[in-house]
Design a protein around this motif. Structure first.
Motif, mmCIF file in Angstrom:
data_model
loop_
_atom_site.group_PDB
_atom_site.id
_atom_site.type_symbol
_atom_site.label_atom_id
_atom_site.label_comp_id
_atom_site.label_asym_id
_atom_site.label_seq_id
_atom_site.Cartn_x
_atom_site.Cartn_y
_atom_site.Cartn_z
ATOM 1 N N SER A 36 -21.546 -41.390 31.226
ATOM 2 C CA SER A 36 -21.090 -41.482 32.952
ATOM 3 C C SER A 36 -21.479 -39.960 33.427
ATOM 4 O O SER A 36 -20.965 -39.258 33.597
ATOM 5 C CB SER A 36 -20.584 -42.425 33.177
ATOM 6 O OG SER A 36 -19.983 -42.736 34.390
ATOM 7 N N ILE A 37 -22.704 -40.478 34.937
ATOM 8 C CA ILE A 37 -22.501 -39.765 36.143
ATOM 9 C C ILE A 37 -21.894 -39.393 37.350
ATOM 10 O O ILE A 37 -21.961 -40.863 37.357
ATOM 11 C CB ILE A 37 -24.201 -39.087 36.137
ATOM 12 C CG1 ILE A 37 -24.883 -38.735 34.704
ATOM 13 C CG2 ILE A 37 -24.686 -38.112 36.830
ATOM 14 C CD1 ILE A 37 -24.639 -37.173 33.783
ATOM 15 N N LYS A 38 -21.029 -38.954 37.392
ATOM 16 C CA LYS A 38 -20.619 -39.348 39.597
ATOM 17 C C LYS A 38 -20.621 -38.604 39.867
ATOM 18 O O LYS A 38 -20.860 -37.224 40.082
ATOM 19 C CB LYS A 38 -18.757 -39.131 38.724
ATOM 20 C CG LYS A 38 -18.022 -40.193 37.640
ATOM 21 C CD LYS A 38 -16.565 -39.665 38.002
ATOM 22 C CE LYS A 38 -15.946 -41.338 36.894
ATOM 23 N NZ LYS A 38 -14.706 -40.681 37.152
ATOM 24 N N THR A 39 -21.457 -39.149 41.585
ATOM 25 C CA THR A 39 -21.919 -38.207 41.850
ATOM 26 C C THR A 39 -21.092 -38.869 43.160
ATOM 27 O O THR A 39 -21.097 -39.957 43.638
ATOM 28 C CB THR A 39 -23.235 -38.398 42.462
ATOM 29 O OG1 THR A 39 -23.914 -39.627 42.693
ATOM 30 C CG2 THR A 39 -23.943 -37.736 41.186
ATOM 31 N N SER A 40 -21.228 -37.986 44.491
ATOM 32 C CA SER A 40 -20.557 -38.563 46.079
ATOM 33 C C SER A 40 -21.550 -39.751 46.160
ATOM 34 O O SER A 40 -22.951 -39.750 46.325
ATOM 35 C CB SER A 40 -20.609 -37.542 46.525
ATOM 36 O OG SER A 40 -21.601 -36.947 46.904
ATOM 37 N N ALA A 41 -21.207 -40.912 47.792
ATOM 38 C CA ALA A 41 -22.359 -41.089 47.929
ATOM 39 C C ALA A 41 -23.356 -40.597 48.970
ATOM 40 O O ALA A 41 -23.983 -41.749 49.023
ATOM 41 C CB ALA A 41 -21.214 -42.644 48.248
ATOM 42 N N ARG A 68 -25.528 -29.477 42.260
ATOM 43 C CA ARG A 68 -26.834 -30.066 43.232
ATOM 44 C C ARG A 68 -25.990 -31.167 44.626
ATOM 45 O O ARG A 68 -25.914 -30.800 45.899
ATOM 46 C CB ARG A 68 -27.333 -31.422 42.658
ATOM 47 C CG ARG A 68 -28.379 -30.475 41.494
ATOM 48 C CD ARG A 68 -28.931 -32.164 41.182
ATOM 49 N NE ARG A 68 -30.169 -32.300 39.974
ATOM 50 C CZ ARG A 68 -31.307 -31.377 40.223
ATOM 51 N NH1 ARG A 68 -31.919 -31.338 41.390
ATOM 52 N NH2 ARG A 68 -32.285 -31.886 38.834
ATOM 53 N N GLU A 69 -25.135 -31.827 44.557
ATOM 54 C CA GLU A 69 -24.588 -31.364 45.587
ATOM 55 C C GLU A 69 -23.829 -30.123 46.385
ATOM 56 O O GLU A 69 -24.465 -31.129 47.618
ATOM 57 C CB GLU A 69 -23.314 -32.634 44.983
ATOM 58 C CG GLU A 69 -23.252 -33.947 43.781
ATOM 59 C CD GLU A 69 -23.149 -34.882 44.618
ATOM 60 O OE1 GLU A 69 -23.591 -34.682 45.936
ATOM 61 O OE2 GLU A 69 -23.700 -36.185 44.297
ATOM 62 N N ARG A 70 -23.458 -30.122 46.298
ATOM 63 C CA ARG A 70 -23.184 -29.175 46.703
ATOM 64 C C ARG A 70 -24.493 -28.910 47.004
ATOM 65 O O ARG A 70 -24.275 -28.164 48.939
ATOM 66 C CB ARG A 70 -22.643 -27.567 45.889
ATOM 67 C CG ARG A 70 -21.325 -26.477 46.913
ATOM 68 C CD ARG A 70 -21.484 -25.967 45.896
ATOM 69 N NE ARG A 70 -21.262 -24.375 46.798
ATOM 70 C CZ ARG A 70 -22.404 -22.963 47.165
ATOM 71 N NH1 ARG A 70 -23.804 -23.572 46.301
ATOM 72 N NH2 ARG A 70 -22.465 -21.728 47.408
ATOM 73 N N TYR A 113 -27.733 -28.472 52.795
ATOM 74 C CA TYR A 113 -29.150 -29.117 53.765
ATOM 75 C C TYR A 113 -28.360 -29.892 54.859
ATOM 76 O O TYR A 113 -29.487 -29.517 55.544
ATOM 77 C CB TYR A 113 -29.870 -29.192 51.940
ATOM 78 C CG TYR A 113 -31.074 -30.567 52.878
ATOM 79 C CD1 TYR A 113 -31.758 -29.771 53.817
ATOM 80 C CD2 TYR A 113 -31.029 -31.923 52.813
ATOM 81 C CE1 TYR A 113 -32.676 -30.874 54.050
ATOM 82 C CE2 TYR A 113 -31.951 -32.640 53.103
ATOM 83 C CZ TYR A 113 -32.522 -32.243 54.163
ATOM 84 O OH TYR A 113 -34.020 -33.082 54.503
ATOM 85 N N THR A 114 -27.497 -31.183 54.679
ATOM 86 C CA THR A 114 -27.762 -31.723 55.981
ATOM 87 C C THR A 114 -26.775 -31.123 56.587
ATOM 88 O O THR A 114 -26.788 -31.346 57.692
ATOM 89 C CB THR A 114 -26.483 -33.400 55.269
ATOM 90 O OG1 THR A 114 -25.591 -32.580 54.815
ATOM 91 C CG2 THR A 114 -27.023 -33.832 53.888
ATOM 92 N N SER A 115 -25.714 -30.047 56.319
ATOM 93 C CA SER A 115 -25.553 -28.952 57.399
ATOM 94 C C SER A 115 -26.241 -28.560 57.790
ATOM 95 O O SER A 115 -25.250 -27.750 59.166
ATOM 96 C CB SER A 115 -23.831 -28.544 56.782
ATOM 97 O OG SER A 115 -24.412 -27.800 55.982
ATOM 98 N N ALA A 169 -34.709 -23.902 51.056
ATOM 99 C CA ALA A 169 -33.727 -23.311 50.215
ATOM 100 C C ALA A 169 -32.567 -24.551 49.287
ATOM 101 O O ALA A 169 -32.744 -24.708 48.130
ATOM 102 C CB ALA A 169 -33.253 -21.854 50.108
ATOM 103 N N ALA A 170 -32.128 -24.471 50.209
ATOM 104 C CA ALA A 170 -30.837 -25.627 49.647
ATOM 105 C C ALA A 170 -31.000 -26.745 49.298
ATOM 106 O O ALA A 170 -30.875 -27.699 48.363
ATOM 107 C CB ALA A 170 -29.817 -25.603 51.392
#
Length: 432
Positions: free
Chosen positions: A2-7, A29-31, A36-38, A139-140
């Motif tokens: 099971s892979i947990k990632t943020s929504a 990847r999540e970090r 990237y989004t910020s 790069a992000a």
């Protein structure tokens, strides 16, 4: 598993689920996606990116059709040169080939997803160690969503005679490319690595390509890294290629770009070890409304480190380019030496070019450090000299341009690739 990632990152979740990625990679990847989004859209001195859209719609799981003409030619060249290659189309690995002679020496050549599964200790140690996600917005983006990459590992003391190739192609149905190359060359080893990024024709605006190459070079190792790109109109193209050099290591970059797209690129060597050496030889041929912002950088940390940069650009139509040569000799890098040579050639009155050499010297004890830059048009005296000997003007101009570019084209380590690049240049200069 099971892979947990943020929504907030469904694309990361898609990759994590599809490749059943390890928790450490999903977290990375999540970090990176959060970074990237910020991050705001970057601002460059000569290139305005504020109105360039950033769009990653989906991560492809399949591709259709066969290789385009350019990709097929490079594939045939890779096979003729020994058959060590990874071919990716639209982010999907199509073919991987490693000759038995290289495998017997312990060489590893895999797509990066497979390498994460089969060699997690190597990948986890080196991935993001040379090009971190914090470096830039593009790069992000790559750190968060890379797919369709390559992993190369050359063991200690293994000196390869056969080159290794990575060919990445995006077709008209592609949604943007985010490949990542991770190359690890251990101490006293040797490698010739050639990679190419090809895009078919004009594409929709808003698509983003972000390619990253991380090169880790051990003590007394030497690497030739040849990189080709051919981007079309529409997308925004970013590439970051960086090498980290240990004691007495050597890296020779050979970079070629023949495009009419919008591209921002960085090629850099971090000369961390004493006695390390690096060269960058790059040429760009721009046409149409191409916009190229390219930086070749050398960062000296090691005692008695050496570097040289040679940049050459040819522009026609309404193409515009900014070429930067940057050498930074850090405090403590005593007896370092570096030279820069930038030459831009404009064909016609509408092309524009800037050559910007930069020397940042924080150490007093430097052996040599200099730069030279020129921007201009074809010398009419040279044209007159050739025409006076019966050579038509168009052919005279072609001879002058090829005299200018030939040494850099010849620096590519694989003959079939040299011939293909020459055909690209001849076709786009339209000097017949």
């Amino acid at each position: 598993m099971s892979i947990k990632t943020s929504a907030h990152s469904p694309l990361v979740a898609d990759l994590a689920s599809r490749f059943q990625e390890a928790p450490w990679l999903v977290q990375q990847r999540e970090r990176a996606f959060a970074l990237y989004t910020s991050m705001p859209s970057p601002k460059l001195e000569k290139t305005d990116l504020r109105d360039r859209p950033w769009l990653v719609e989906s991560i492809p799981s399949a591709t259709t059709g066969g290789a385009g003409a350019a990709a097929q030619a490079l594939l045939e060249g890779a096979k003729a040169a020994g058959g060590a290659y990874v071919y990716v189309r639209d982010g999907v690995t199509i073919e991987t080939s490693l000759p038995h002679s290289l495998a017997k020496q312990g060489v590893v050549l895999l797509d990066l997803h497979t390498a994460v599964d089969q060699h997690p200790e190597w990948v986890r140690r080196h991935l993001y160690s040379v090009v971190p996600a914090e470096e830039s917005k593009w790069a992000a983006l790559n750190a968060a969503l890379w797919h369709g990459g390559v992993f190369v590992h050359v063991p200690s003391g293994v000196r390869l005679e056969l080159p290794i190739h990575f060919i990445y192609e995006e077709t008209m149905t592609g949604k943007g490319g985010l490949p990542r190359s991770l190359i690890v060359v251990e101490d006293r080893a040797s490698l010739s690595f050639a990679e190419a990024y090809l895009c078919h024709g004009e594409r929709q605006e808003g698509v983003v390509h972000s390619a990253v190459t991380e090169l880790v070079v051990g003590p007394d190792a030497d690497v030739t890294a040849a990189c080709l790109s051919r981007y079309g109109k529409g997308p925004t193209n970013f590439f970051t290629r960086r090498a980290k050099l240990a004691d007495n290591a050597s890296v020779d970059w050979v970079i070629g770009d023949v495009s009419d797209g919008f591209t921002v690129g960085l090629v850099e060597s971090r000369l961390e070890g004493p006695g390390s050496k690096s060269t960058t030889r790059s040429f760009g041929v721009g046409y149409g409304r191409q916009r190229l912002d390219f930086t070749a950088s050398m960062d000296h940390f090691g005692h008695h480190s050496e570097s040289d940069i040679t940049l050459m650009g040819v522009l026609r139509g309404r193409a515009s380019s900014t070429y930067r040569s940057s050498t930074h000799i850090e405090r403590g890098a005593d007896e370092a030496s570096s030279e820069q040579h930038d030459r831009m050639l404009m064909l016609g009155s509408r092309a524009q070019a800037d050559a910007i050499p930069m020397l940042l010297i924080d150490e007093n004890d430097v052996q040599r450090c200099g730069h030279a830059a020129s921007v201009g048009r074809i010398d009419e005296n040279q044209v007159y000299y050739l025409m006076a000997r019966g050579i038509p003007r168009a052919e005279a101009e072609r001879m002058i341009i090829w005299g200018y570019l030939q040494p850099l084209v010849d620096a590519f380590p694989v003959e079939p690739w040299r011939s293909e690049v020459a055909s690209w240049i001849d076709g786009e200069l339209n000097l017949r």
